[in-house]
Enzyme design. Structure first.
Site, short mmCIF file in Angstrom:
data_model
loop_
_atom_site.label_atom_id
_atom_site.label_comp_id
_atom_site.label_asym_id
_atom_site.label_seq_id
_atom_site.Cartn_x
_atom_site.Cartn_y
_atom_site.Cartn_z
N LYS A 190 1.39 -0.92 0.24
CA LYS A 190 -0.08 0.34 0.19
C LYS A 190 1.39 1.15 -0.29
CE LYS A 190 -1.47 3.06 2.52
NZ LYS A 190 -1.00 4.00 2.24
N SER A 244 6.35 7.33 9.97
CA SER A 244 5.86 8.16 10.82
C SER A 244 6.12 7.10 11.75
CB SER A 244 4.68 9.33 11.10
OG SER A 244 3.67 8.45 11.28
N GLU A 265 10.75 1.62 10.08
CA GLU A 265 11.87 2.72 10.09
C GLU A 265 10.95 3.42 9.75
OE1 GLU A 265 14.80 2.13 7.19
OE2 GLU A 265 14.40 -0.16 7.47
N CYS A 299 14.03 11.11 6.36
CA CYS A 299 14.42 9.96 6.90
C CYS A 299 15.51 11.04 8.23
CB CYS A 299 13.75 8.95 7.63
SG CYS A 299 14.84 8.71 6.25
N GLU A 396 10.15 15.84 14.59
CA GLU A 396 10.39 16.06 13.47
C GLU A 396 9.99 17.32 12.72
OE1 GLU A 396 9.33 12.25 11.37
OE2 GLU A 396 11.44 12.09 10.24
P1 NAD Z 1 2.77 8.56 7.38
O1 NAD Z 1 3.19 6.73 8.62
O2 NAD Z 1 1.67 9.67 7.67
O3 NAD Z 1 2.84 7.30 6.33
C1 NAD Z 1 3.09 6.36 5.76
C2 NAD Z 1 2.53 5.05 5.71
O4 NAD Z 1 1.77 4.88 7.08
C3 NAD Z 1 1.01 5.74 4.55
O5 NAD Z 1 1.33 5.21 3.32
C4 NAD Z 1 0.24 5.81 5.41
O6 NAD Z 1 -1.34 5.56 4.41
C5 NAD Z 1 0.13 4.40 5.90
N1 NAD Z 1 -0.35 4.90 7.69
C6 NAD Z 1 -1.09 6.11 8.16
N2 NAD Z 1 -2.49 5.02 9.05
C7 NAD Z 1 -1.70 4.14 8.72
C8 NAD Z 1 -2.17 2.93 10.34
N3 NAD Z 1 -2.76 3.46 11.11
N4 NAD Z 1 -2.21 1.70 9.91
C9 NAD Z 1 -1.03 1.18 9.21
N5 NAD Z 1 -1.27 2.47 8.05
C10 NAD Z 1 -1.15 3.45 8.21
O7 NAD Z 1 4.22 8.89 7.04
P2 NAD Z 1 4.27 10.13 6.05
O8 NAD Z 1 3.91 11.42 6.12
O9 NAD Z 1 3.52 9.38 4.87
O10 NAD Z 1 5.95 9.98 5.81
C11 NAD Z 1 7.09 10.62 6.45
C12 NAD Z 1 7.85 9.74 7.84
O11 NAD Z 1 7.79 9.44 7.29
C13 NAD Z 1 8.73 11.07 7.89
O12 NAD Z 1 8.43 11.13 9.75
C14 NAD Z 1 9.60 9.50 8.09
O13 NAD Z 1 10.54 10.25 9.60
C15 NAD Z 1 9.43 8.81 7.82
N6 NAD Z 1 9.78 7.88 6.68
C16 NAD Z 1 11.07 7.14 7.54
C17 NAD Z 1 11.53 6.52 6.59
C18 NAD Z 1 13.19 6.13 7.03
O14 NAD Z 1 13.33 5.16 5.97
N7 NAD Z 1 13.32 5.46 8.51
C19 NAD Z 1 12.25 7.15 5.11
C20 NAD Z 1 10.97 7.54 5.06
C21 NAD Z 1 10.11 8.72 5.26
#
Ligand code: NAD
Length: 496
Positions: A190, A244, A265, A299, A396
């Site tokens: 997804k 996140s 991650e 990230c 962050e």
């Molecule tokens: P997010 O957590 O809002 O969403 C990430 C994914 O999770 C999306 O596909 C979203 O639809 C899904 N999601 C949301 N709620 C969910 C739930 N309850 N159950 C299952 N899936 C759910 O993050 P974002 O805003 O898309 O991305 C930014 C974040 O990602 C930042 O915190 C960043 O640091 C992190 N990030 C980390 C890495 C790493 O490798 N450590 C890499 C890229 C981004």
């Protein structure tokens, strides 16, 4: 009109389940916007729980099929190699699509996102045929005269649920799909509802390559329903998540019910540490690039700039000067260096954290507000006058905003650098090898870079400590993430 202005072909919209394109059963859709113009581009399907269940069942059927179980590891690798080839052939088009959807400069899409994606496919294609177990001579606690041996093998965990964020959409999708397929799993992925277009195009290419039906399924949709359904499904044996920390925590709690394997991650607040003896001709642009690359939506972005006092003014002024000179603009314009922020919601979050920081006493040496041009742009920002308790330093931000702090003595660097709930990355800039390695030892982070920042290589395990995540992807540790060890013990008899 130049080639850069030409609108890329949009991918097929729908859900890719069991090798076929289907509509979402709910009929619901999610609007997709161009962040550089705020205009709606298209809409994608919002998968329901029922759709996710169908995708998981398809992945499970494929996983259990004789054809999949008996497929030679080399042939699974060959599927990934073929996919690498067609992704490479379509790299320009995919990069245009990413720039349209995510906003990042075309050069970043083409030479970072696509380059990583193609490399990752080839890297994991090689792994498919290289898993092996052990052969062990046993020492049973009883001695019945028998000879005991055991062997272990790495078995694929089963159906993998991949959930990805919006900052590197295609690379993240492949980071989940490629190891899963290499190690014999099947996948339901997804993508982020903000940036699903390149993952949908990838599904078309997976169809073109001829992956077995159900081996890879792509369901677009919201996290709170489609994502949550994937995490809850009992037939999904592992969740590979990037996103996140807040979502990661929800996933970990939910996965406990079915004891799923998880790799998480998550977010970061990584320090860029510049010592007084550093080569500033490299450290200053390095620090700027660490935070402003991909508009700070990385990230491991170097969002805390910790500088030894003797060179603090020079470094901070240098980074601010670079920030002021960066050309903001739509990713399709050739001279753009900094694209927009992915969404209005994310722009609002960045604005509110920076406004809060300035209200609490921080001083912007560069930027400090959203840009007045059309689109979701935020000015590259350097904040000084930071106190350790400020929210802008602790949270962050995930935008082009760096908080700079002077460091009085070498001895206090460790405490300041580690004064965060996150532990994803850190960079240390110095010419002193002893200090570099002493500090690298002390910093609680998944990756420490010396005289560079944000170098990711598929051979190097990547992940975070503390609230930055759980487990590692890439490198040899990818085997642990996508396989389970099975031991077979035997008694050999010499009675015959
Ligand atoms: P997010 O957590 O809002 O969403 C990430 C994914 O999770 C999306 O596909 C979203 O639809 C899904 N999601 C949301 N709620 C969910 C739930 N309850 N159950 C299952 N899936 C759910 O993050 P974002 O805003 O898309 O991305 C930014 C974040 O990602 C930042 O915190 C960043 O640091 C992190 N990030 C980390 C890495 C790493 O490798 N450590 C890499 C890229 C981004």
């Amino acid at each position: 009109m130049t080639e850069m202005d030409a609108a890329p072909r949009l991918p097929r919209i729908g859900l890719f389940i069991d090798g076929s394109w289907v509509e979402a059963t709910s009929g619901k859709t999610i609007p997709v916007f161009n962040p550089a113009t705020e205009a709606q581009i298209t809409e994608i399907a919002a998968a329901s729980v029922e759709d996710v269940n169908r995708a998981v069942e398809a992945a499970h059927r494929c996983f259990e099929s004789k054809a999949w179980k008996r497929m030679r590891p080399l042939d699974r690798g060959r599927l990934l190699e073929k996919l690498a080839l067609v992704v490479e052939e379509n790299a320009d088009e995919l990069a245009h699509l990413e720039t349209l959807d995510n906003g990042k400069p075309f050069a970043t899409s083409r030479y970072v996102d696509l380059a990583f994606t193609i490399d990752a496919l080839r890297y994991f294609a090689g792994w498919a045929s290289k898993t092996a177990g052990e052969y062990i001579t046993l020492s049973p606690f009883f001695d019945d005269g028998g000879v005991y041996r055991a062997y272990t093998e790495r078995r694929p965990v089963g159906v993998v649920g991949g959930i990805t964020p919006w900052n590197f959409p295609l690379g993240q999708a492949i980071q989940k799909i490629a190891p899963a397929i290499a190690f014999g799993c099947t996948v339901v992925l997804k993508p982020s509802e903000e940036t699903s277009l390149t993952t949908l195009r990838l599904a078309e290419l997976i169809e073109q390559v001829g992956f077995p039906k159900g081996a890879v399924n792509i369901v677009t949709g919201y996290g709170h329903d489609a994502g949550a359904a994937l995490v809850e499904h009992p037939l999904v044996r592992k969740i590979a998540f990037t996103g996140s920390t807040a979502t990661g925590q929800r996933i970990l709690a939910s996965a406990a019910k079915t004891m799923k394997r998880v790799t998480l991650e998550l977010g970061g607040k990584s320090p860029t540490i510049i010592l007084a003896d550093a080569d500033l001709s490299r450290a200053i642009p390095g620090a700027a690039n660490a935070i402003f690359g991909n508009s700070g939506q990385v990230c491991t972005a170097g969002s805390r700039l910790l500088v030894e006092e003797a060179i603090y003014d020079e470094v901070v002024a240098g980074v601010a000067e670079i920030a002021k000179g960066l050309r903001l603009g739509p990713g399709h314009e050739q001279n753009t260096q900094l694209g927009p922020i992915v969404s209005a919601r994310q722009l609002e979050r960045i604005s509110s954290l920076v406004e809060g920081g300035i209200a609490a006493g921080a001083t912007p040496l560069a930027g400090g507000a959203r840009s007045d041009r059309q689109g979701w742009f935020f000015e590259p920002t350097v904040l000084t006058g930071i106190r350790p308790d400020m929210e802008v330093l602790r949270e962050e931000i995930f935008g082009p905003v760096v908080c700079a702090m002077p460091i009085k003595s070498f001895g206090e660097i460790k405490a300041i650098a580690n004064d965060t709930p996150y532990g994803l990355g850190a960079s240390i800039w110095t010419r002193n090898l002893d200090r570099a390695h002493m500090l690298a030892d002390e910093i609680d982070a998944g990756t420490v870079w010396l005289n560079t920042h944000n170098i990711l290589d598929l051979a190097v395990p990547f992940g975070g400590s503390k609230l930055s995540g759980l487990g590692r992807e890439f490198g040899t540790e990818a085997i642990n993430a996508f396989t389970e060890t099975k031991a077979v013990c035997m008694r050999l008899s010499d009675d015959s």
